[in-house]
Design a protein around this motif. Structure first.
Motif, short mmCIF file in Angstrom:
data_model
loop_
_atom_site.label_atom_id
_atom_site.label_comp_id
_atom_site.label_asym_id
_atom_site.label_seq_id
_atom_site.Cartn_x
_atom_site.Cartn_y
_atom_site.Cartn_z
N HIS A 122 -10.14 -2.31 -11.01
CA HIS A 122 -10.97 -3.03 -10.04
C HIS A 122 -10.25 -4.27 -9.51
O HIS A 122 -10.38 -4.61 -8.34
CB HIS A 122 -12.29 -3.44 -10.70
N ARG A 123 -9.46 -4.90 -10.36
CA ARG A 123 -8.72 -6.09 -9.94
C ARG A 123 -7.64 -5.75 -8.92
O ARG A 123 -7.25 -6.59 -8.11
CB ARG A 123 -8.07 -6.75 -11.16
N LYS A 142 -6.51 6.24 -8.54
CA LYS A 142 -7.31 5.43 -9.46
C LYS A 142 -8.63 6.13 -9.80
O LYS A 142 -9.12 6.04 -10.92
CB LYS A 142 -7.56 4.06 -8.85
N LEU A 199 -7.64 -3.04 -6.67
CA LEU A 199 -8.13 -1.98 -5.81
C LEU A 199 -7.76 -2.18 -4.35
O LEU A 199 -8.11 -1.39 -3.50
CB LEU A 199 -9.66 -1.88 -5.94
N SER A 200 -7.01 -3.22 -4.05
CA SER A 200 -6.68 -3.53 -2.65
C SER A 200 -5.73 -2.51 -2.03
O SER A 200 -5.68 -2.34 -0.81
CB SER A 200 -6.07 -4.93 -2.56
N VAL A 254 -6.10 4.56 -4.03
CA VAL A 254 -7.50 4.65 -4.44
C VAL A 254 -7.80 6.00 -5.07
O VAL A 254 -8.45 6.09 -6.12
CB VAL A 254 -8.44 4.39 -3.24
N SER A 262 -11.23 0.27 -16.29
CA SER A 262 -12.05 0.06 -15.09
C SER A 262 -11.89 -1.36 -14.57
O SER A 262 -11.75 -1.59 -13.36
CB SER A 262 -13.52 0.34 -15.43
N TRP A 263 -11.89 -2.32 -15.48
CA TRP A 263 -11.73 -3.72 -15.09
C TRP A 263 -10.35 -3.96 -14.48
O TRP A 263 -10.21 -4.65 -13.46
CB TRP A 263 -11.93 -4.61 -16.32
#
Length: 283
Positions: free
Chosen positions: A202-203, A214, A205-206, A211, A198-199
């Motif tokens: 999240h880093r 993920k 996610l751009s 998306v 998850s971490w």
């Protein structure tokens, strides 16, 4: 000893209906999943190896359910205690092996997402086969005390029944504590894997185009945690605290064979299409 067992408790139609529903859902879901995995993916990737073995484990549970349905619908057990022990061991085999295979899937996804390059030499079909081989070996070894002692719920109240739980607490043995500790340890591993993935996602996610993929990755981890906390954890805590289990907790544990196919369906592209590498997209 008589080959035919005496009448046991009164019929419990609620349990019969529940196990019948699990069987009706679990059999086609896992049979179709196993067929697709073998036909489209074979055993060429670690993901496929773990999922094939998970499907086999679930099918072992499903094929044991018809006799549970019969027992709870009629209150009688027409087979010998050897058959009862074998059917109960199929259930235990599913619970113990599913813990391993679900955790293997989480660790494999962690390596693929967080350490994609450094883990290439680890994430091979050969290593996956070795891991599942050790898991099956462990499960078989844990059955040895049951086979040797041939003891269990059949001795309750001097009645020849099956799947009935004795009110007496069993004698303390190492396995009483080892099994729940293994489940708790694997739950902790799944929590760590979920947090790290998850971490990492999240880093990065751009990239909006990825998306959805993920989200699919996280759904796999969420499903793993759901199965541990709902299906496996209550039964394990009961065994750890009370050294016995209740039928409602066993019912809850059997639900896992219907939830496991969702792990495959969350990634439809990787599941339905034949690919050289069925890994989910990663950064």
């Amino acid at each position: 000893m008589n080959n035919t067992m005496e009448a046991g408790p009164e019929p419990k139609l609620g349990y019969a209906l529940f196990y019948g529903s699990i069987m009706a859902l679990g059999l086609p879901l896992n049979a179709v999943s196993l067929w697709i995995l073998l036909r489209h993916h074979s055993l060429k990737t670690p993901s496929a190896v773990f999922m094939v073995n998970l499907a086999i484990s679930d099918l072992l549970l499903v094929i044991s359910l018809p006799m549970r349905v019969y027992f709870y619908a009629t209150g009688t057990w027409p087979l010998g205690d050897l058959a009862c022990n074998l059917i109960r061991m199929l259930f235990r085999t599913n619970i113990r092996s599913s813990n391993f295979f679900i955790t293997f899937i989480s660790v494999d996804r962690l390596l693929a997402v967080v350490y994609p390059l450094r883990s290439r030499h680890l994430r091979t079909a050969c290593n996956a086969l070795k891991a599942v081989g050790l898991a099956w070996l462990f499960v078989l070894v844990t059955h040895i005390p049951v086979i040797v002692k041939r003891s269990g719920f059949l001795e309750s109240n001097n009645k020849s029944t099956c799947f009935e739980f004795s009110q007496r607490q069993p004698k303390i043995s190492a396995m009483v504590y080892v099994k729940p500790v293994i489940v708790l340890t694997m739950l902790a591993v799944n929590i760590v894997c979920t947090t790290l993935v998850s971490w990492t996602l999240h880093r990065h996610l751009s990239d909006s185009a990825r998306v959805n993929n993920k989200i699919n990755v996280m759904l796999i981890f969420i499903m793993n945690l759901v199965m541990f906390t709902i299906c496996f954890l209550p039964l394990s805590l009961s065994l750890l605290i009370n050294r016995t289990a209740s039928e409602p907790l066993v019912c809850l544990a059997t639900v896992n064979c219907c939830l496991d196919p969702l792990l495959y369906y969350f990634s439809l592209d990787a599941f339905w299409k034949k690919k050289e590498d069925a890994d989910l997209p990663r950064e």
